[in-house]
Design an enzyme around this catalytic site. Sequence first.
Site, mmCIF file in Angstrom:
data_model
loop_
_atom_site.group_PDB
_atom_site.id
_atom_site.type_symbol
_atom_site.label_atom_id
_atom_site.label_comp_id
_atom_site.label_asym_id
_atom_site.label_seq_id
_atom_site.Cartn_x
_atom_site.Cartn_y
_atom_site.Cartn_z
ATOM 1 N N CYS A 1 0.816 -1.208 0.000
ATOM 2 C CA CYS A 1 0.000 0.000 0.000
ATOM 3 C C CYS A 1 0.852 1.262 0.000
ATOM 4 C CB CYS A 1 -0.882 0.025 1.247
ATOM 5 S SG CYS A 1 -1.931 -1.413 1.379
ATOM 6 N N ARG B 1 4.977 0.372 -6.040
ATOM 7 C CA ARG B 1 4.973 -0.459 -4.837
ATOM 8 C C ARG B 1 4.095 -1.705 -5.011
ATOM 9 N NH1 ARG B 1 6.601 2.618 -0.318
ATOM 10 N NH2 ARG B 1 5.260 1.517 1.136
ATOM 11 N N TRP C 1 -2.747 -2.772 -1.668
ATOM 12 C CA TRP C 1 -2.313 -4.128 -2.060
ATOM 13 C C TRP C 1 -3.028 -5.071 -1.104
ATOM 14 C CZ3 TRP C 1 0.658 -8.189 0.090
ATOM 15 C CH2 TRP C 1 1.207 -9.079 -0.823
ATOM 16 N N ASN D 1 -1.301 1.650 5.649
ATOM 17 C CA ASN D 1 -0.338 0.706 5.080
ATOM 18 C C ASN D 1 0.181 -0.140 6.231
ATOM 19 O OD1 ASN D 1 1.745 -0.619 3.740
ATOM 20 N ND2 ASN D 1 3.164 1.087 3.972
ATOM 21 N N GLY D 2 0.050 -1.470 6.093
ATOM 22 C CA GLY D 2 0.542 -2.344 7.160
ATOM 23 C C GLY D 2 -0.489 -3.406 7.467
ATOM 24 N N GLU E 1 18.555 -16.173 -8.898
ATOM 25 C CA GLU E 1 18.050 -14.848 -9.260
ATOM 26 C C GLU E 1 17.395 -14.884 -10.642
ATOM 27 O OE1 GLU E 1 17.326 -12.204 -7.860
ATOM 28 O OE2 GLU E 1 17.285 -10.675 -9.422
ATOM 29 N N LYS F 1 13.590 -13.903 -11.454
ATOM 30 C CA LYS F 1 13.244 -12.848 -12.423
ATOM 31 C C LYS F 1 12.233 -13.369 -13.433
ATOM 32 C CE LYS F 1 14.219 -10.214 -10.847
ATOM 33 N NZ LYS F 1 14.751 -9.537 -9.709
ATOM 34 N N GLU G 1 8.812 -13.793 -11.709
ATOM 35 C CA GLU G 1 8.195 -12.507 -11.386
ATOM 36 C C GLU G 1 7.619 -11.836 -12.630
ATOM 37 O OE1 GLU G 1 10.600 -10.470 -7.708
ATOM 38 O OE2 GLU G 1 11.657 -10.553 -9.602
ATOM 39 N N HIS H 1 20.046 -34.996 -8.000
ATOM 40 C CA HIS H 1 19.468 -35.499 -6.750
ATOM 41 C C HIS H 1 17.963 -35.232 -6.663
ATOM 42 C CE1 HIS H 1 23.409 -36.528 -5.296
ATOM 43 N NE2 HIS H 1 23.837 -35.306 -5.531
ATOM 44 N N LYS I 1 6.756 -3.977 -4.443
ATOM 45 C CA LYS I 1 8.193 -3.682 -4.418
ATOM 46 C C LYS I 1 8.719 -3.568 -3.002
ATOM 47 C CE LYS I 1 11.835 -1.360 -6.730
ATOM 48 N NZ LYS I 1 12.410 -2.625 -7.199
HETATM 49 C C1 G6P Z 1 9.897 -7.805 -2.677
HETATM 50 C C2 G6P Z 1 10.252 -7.361 -4.079
HETATM 51 C C3 G6P Z 1 11.578 -7.984 -4.506
HETATM 52 C C4 G6P Z 1 12.648 -7.639 -3.484
HETATM 53 C C5 G6P Z 1 12.242 -8.050 -2.064
HETATM 54 C C6 G6P Z 1 13.194 -7.481 -1.018
HETATM 55 O O1 G6P Z 1 9.605 -9.149 -2.656
HETATM 56 O O2 G6P Z 1 9.236 -7.723 -4.988
HETATM 57 O O3 G6P Z 1 11.958 -7.482 -5.767
HETATM 58 O O4 G6P Z 1 13.837 -8.273 -3.835
HETATM 59 O O5 G6P Z 1 10.952 -7.524 -1.760
HETATM 60 O O6 G6P Z 1 13.109 -6.080 -1.082
HETATM 61 P P1 G6P Z 1 14.182 -5.112 -0.447
HETATM 62 O O7 G6P Z 1 13.617 -3.738 -0.648
HETATM 63 O O8 G6P Z 1 14.296 -5.480 0.989
HETATM 64 O O9 G6P Z 1 15.462 -5.340 -1.176
#
Ligand code: G6P
Length: 622
Positions: free
Chosen positions: A2, A27, A80, A106-107, A495, A499, A502, A518, A617
């Site tokens: 949010c 966000r 959100w 937010n929270g 990673e 990616k 996501e 394994h 985000k």
């Molecule tokens: C969320 C985002 C990711 C990010 C993670 C940690 O899940 O979607 O892209 O890597 O949070 O975020 P930070 O701001 O702590 O790096």
Amino acid sequence: MCGIIGYVGNKEIIPILLEGLHSLEYRGYDSSGIAIHEGNSLNVVKAAGKLNCLEEILKNNGTKNGKNGHVNCGVGHTRWATHGEASDINAHPHFDRDEKIAVVHNGIIRNYQEVRENLLKAGVHFVSETDTEVIVQLISYNFKNSKSLLHAICTSVNELDGSFALGILFKQEPDKIYAVRKESPIIIGMGENENYLASDSATLSLFVNKIIRLGDNEIAEITKDKVKLYSFKGEEIKKSPQTVTKSNDFLDKKGFKHHLIKEISEQADVISNLLSNHLSATSKDKSARVKLDYINLNPDLLKNIDRILILACGTAYHAGLIGKFVLENLTGIPTEVQFASEFLNTKSLLTKKSLVIGISQSGETADTLSAVKKAKDTGTTFVAITNNPHSELANLAKDHLLISKAGIEVSVAATKTFTAQITMLYLLAIYIAETIGSKKEKSLDLLKQELRLLPQLIDQTILRAEQYQEQVLKYADKPDFVFIGRGINYPIALEAALKLKELSYIHASGYASGEMKHGPIAVLDPKVPVVSIVVPGETYDRVLQNSMEAKSRHAPMIAVAVDGDKKADSIFDTVLHIPPVIEIASPFLTVIPLQFLAYYIAEHLERDIDQPRNLAKSVTVE
Ligand code: G6P
């Protein structure tokens, strides 16, 4: 997660609230709304879906912008969904029963069911499924026995358990916004005869260059020319504003189709800036040690460190895994990386001789903040790596802060902030090695020399984007991907899988290549491409061998390999070439074709690249 925006001042209010909400879109959200004082009432407009749904309603229903020159006051919100689906009713702002108080939040309210039940017993009627509604109904309920709204807010926040940033409007005080912070971030922006409220400093930098971060358990009373701060006990607090650089172009895609591709393309510049800030231009100057401005680690303290623990989430966790490799290699200090949300388990192992590194792009990730606070309680030394100098993580780090200076990252999926985080981890590892003398100066000089070459090599890799696009699109219809790597490129396999998931919503997994046989090998068939990271060095032969095992199961074979690698060219169906690079510096390059792979496949599938479904985000709830 949010986002909150608020404005009180003489300008037309709706354009400001909408501009703020657009800047908070990154966000992640699934509904939005605003509340403004209009005439003698509070007007709330909200809608499920993206901001254009709210804008459409505002255009059609005649909600006023507020008169220029009069005091206009209101709040806006992007939601959100956590409690209750994304619907018009669950969208914020929420009203109390009498429509006298409007709240954006937010929270998360952990004891919301208990509070709700108590209020239901007292005859309060609820209209939404959200935890937020209990906040506004509780304030309204407590207001009946309070001498002021501030008093009612104080009473209410002390009854709530959870993390919350709030923006509150009160019908009887049309020129005032109340803001509350417990854990979740909220910042006040101070202008000339106008003040703002927002969830992040980037949004405030669109409007002002002075901010005040509300601390934990603090309340603000904001009018157009005054900001008063209080504790949850109602005692007044004094704080001086901080300066931020005014910036109104971070939402500009600068000709790129998406923020994500723009941010991938910025990586050479980001790393070049970081290296030139912290590393001298040549190794000739022997005294040229790594300089870390905001690190104040005493050499005697560093010499005694016997254990390093890295805490992070998501992409930052993957950066931490690369950091482990480099820190152990250069300093010899055993290093462990933990998901911040799993930290509970090892708290007892920390001592005054431990060094904890918290990594977070946003600096506001609730899991990371909570783990770091617990770690700090043990008296351990703490270093933070964040892209946000105004964040809570930066605040917690105080003397030991590394800013990754990647510039604002708007796309939800992290790219340039990942390579910036690993740059800071390499620099920190060299800094510690130089301080404790754990590695010969000559070999550190060689590594520094390799790092200095990186911006140019990254640039050359990024220039191959079109070639990568052509190569990867033939795999866009595959339902599953497996990424494998070993050693320092194992985190890159993780990673790359993250990616792809996501951005494209295609299922993908990353494995240490030796682990494939394994178990994961069971899923391989011609529909499951295997992407191997095969860089010359210690791991090369083994990764090739593990790739051969996949090839024998008829998996389509993709590799990231250096130019001129004839073996790789003969084994794999597709080779995403990168310029030659030594193994220890290779993650900076190997990740790039894999960022492009995720981007181009997602773009081909017409996904919402910059704001993928369900993602946020900055994840401000645990
Ligand atoms: C969320 C985002 C990711 C990010 C993670 C940690 O899940 O979607 O892209 O890597 O949070 O975020 P930070 O701001 O702590 O790096």
